[in-house]
Motif scaffolding. Structure first.
Motif, PDB file in Angstrom:
ATOM      1  N   ARG A  92       0.800  -1.224   0.000  1.00  0.00           N
ATOM      2  CA  ARG A  92       0.000   0.000   0.000  1.00  0.00           C
ATOM      3  C   ARG A  92       0.837   1.281   0.000  1.00  0.00           C
ATOM      4  N   PHE A  93       2.137   1.135   0.246  1.00  0.00           N
ATOM      5  CA  PHE A  93       2.964   2.326   0.416  1.00  0.00           C
ATOM      6  C   PHE A  93       4.073   2.375  -0.621  1.00  0.00           C
ATOM      7  N   ASP A  94       3.883   3.269  -1.595  1.00  0.00           N
ATOM      8  CA  ASP A  94       4.911   3.543  -2.604  1.00  0.00           C
ATOM      9  C   ASP A  94       5.300   5.004  -2.416  1.00  0.00           C
ATOM     10  N   PRO A  95       6.400   5.284  -1.731  1.00  0.00           N
ATOM     11  CA  PRO A  95       6.721   6.668  -1.345  1.00  0.00           C
ATOM     12  C   PRO A  95       6.774   7.663  -2.489  1.00  0.00           C
ATOM     13  N   GLU A  96       7.363   7.257  -3.616  1.00  0.00           N
ATOM     14  CA  GLU A  96       7.486   8.203  -4.722  1.00  0.00           C
ATOM     15  C   GLU A  96       6.173   8.411  -5.469  1.00  0.00           C
ATOM     16  N   GLN A  97       5.192   7.549  -5.221  1.00  0.00           N
ATOM     17  CA  GLN A  97       3.889   7.697  -5.856  1.00  0.00           C
ATOM     18  C   GLN A  97       2.842   8.272  -4.906  1.00  0.00           C
ATOM     19  N   THR A  98       3.240   8.543  -3.659  1.00  0.00           N
ATOM     20  CA  THR A  98       2.313   9.129  -2.694  1.00  0.00           C
ATOM     21  C   THR A  98       2.300  10.637  -2.876  1.00  0.00           C
ATOM     22  N   PRO A  99       1.159  11.201  -3.256  1.00  0.00           N
ATOM     23  CA  PRO A  99       1.090  12.651  -3.549  1.00  0.00           C
ATOM     24  C   PRO A  99       1.591  13.518  -2.396  1.00  0.00           C
ATOM     25  N   GLY A 100       2.545  14.383  -2.702  1.00  0.00           N
ATOM     26  CA  GLY A 100       3.030  15.357  -1.732  1.00  0.00           C
ATOM     27  C   GLY A 100       3.974  14.830  -0.681  1.00  0.00           C
ATOM     28  N   LEU A 101       4.228  13.520  -0.655  1.00  0.00           N
ATOM     29  CA  LEU A 101       5.043  12.959   0.422  1.00  0.00           C
ATOM     30  C   LEU A 101       6.484  13.452   0.389  1.00  0.00           C
TER      31      LEU A 101
END
Length: 276
Positions: A247-256
């Motif tokens: 569930r966690f893809d850092p580079e695809q998480t908006p604004g992360l």
């Protein structure tokens, strides 16, 4: 109460400060003005009496008295060649006492908690110790699936996002020494073990301002980390956020990425770092 500012010149009338400084309000005003002088010198590097007086809209005699008082305390130094003033060693003595009183964990804690609350994942603070990244604090998101306490854990530099941030900040000589001593063993099939590939990724870390690890330390775990700087701009730690790969893809998480960078800069600012 009548104003002491000349309506034509916009400069305080000569002698007005002497009257004001006779009471408590005048004393506070003098402190405020002295701090303003220090801020001008910190911003510009150096300035003369006339320049300071003009910017502060005070008479030259007032500016001269303020500078004289600061010189006597070694907060300000007069350049004998040009006659201009600059910050003195007294400021350095005061500033040097601050870092020892700052606790990285204490200053970072609210930032870690805010980030964990916002993204509902685990946030860690790591530092470099004995060739490893050591997690010194952790904040858990309200709905995170992770329950493992990483505080105190030694994690390999080459296989974690925090470790890559810390490696990227080292000199080539120091990085080479550490990697020769620890090697780059595979923790998972996705661990980067090739030195050339790792060095290339570290260049990306320096350029982008963050590092990513995708199931390189543990299968099913992704993470992203950013550096934390001290008052002289040295990297002293890394803030990372990690979560389950499903569930966690850092580079695809908006604004992360930007939020994490801002968090790193906030902790850095708390430690006395000022972006030049």
């Amino acid at each position: 109460m009548a104003s002491n500012i000349d309506p034509e010149s916009g400069i305080e009338a000569e002698g007005a400060d002497i009257e004001a400084e006779g009471g408590q309000q005048g004393g506070v005003q003098s402190v405020d003005r002295a701090l303003a002088v220090l801020e001008i010198l910190a911003r510009d590097g150096h300035a003369g009496v006339s320049e300071i007086a003009e910017e502060m809209h005070i008479h030259k005699s007032t500016a001269s008295r303020l500078l004289g008082s600061l010189v006597s305390r070694e907060m300000v130094h007069q350049n004998s060649e040009r006659g201009k003033y600059q910050l003195g060693f007294g400021i350095l003595r005061l500033a040097s006492s601050i870092p020892g009183r700052l606790s990285l964990v204490r200053e970072a804690r609210p930032v870690l908690e805010s980030l964990a609350e916002q993204y509902k994942e685990t946030v860690n603070l790591a530092v470099l110790r004995s060739n490893y990244a050591v997690n010194v604090d952790q904040a858990m998101g309200p709905s995170t699936l992770a329950t493992y306490d990483w505080v105190g854990s030694l994690t390999p530099l080459h296989a974690t996002s925090s470790g890559k941030v810390l490696l990227a900040a080292l000199t080539a000589e120091e990085r080479d020494r550490i990697l020769k001593e620890t090697g780059t063993p595979a923790r998972t099939p996705r661990t980067i073990t090739n030195r050339g590939k790792l060095e290339s990724q570290l260049l990306d870390v320096s350029r982008d301002g963050y590092a990513v690890a995708r199931e390189e330390f543990e299968i099913g775990l992704n993470s992203m980390a950013v550096p934390v700087y001290n008052h002289v701009g040295t990297v002293i730690g890394a803030v990372s956020i990690s979560g389950p790969a499903f569930r966690f893809d850092p580079e695809q998480t908006p604004g992360l990425a930007e939020a994490l960078k801002q968090a790193g800069m906030q902790v850095s600012a708390n430690m006395g770092f000022t972006r030049r």
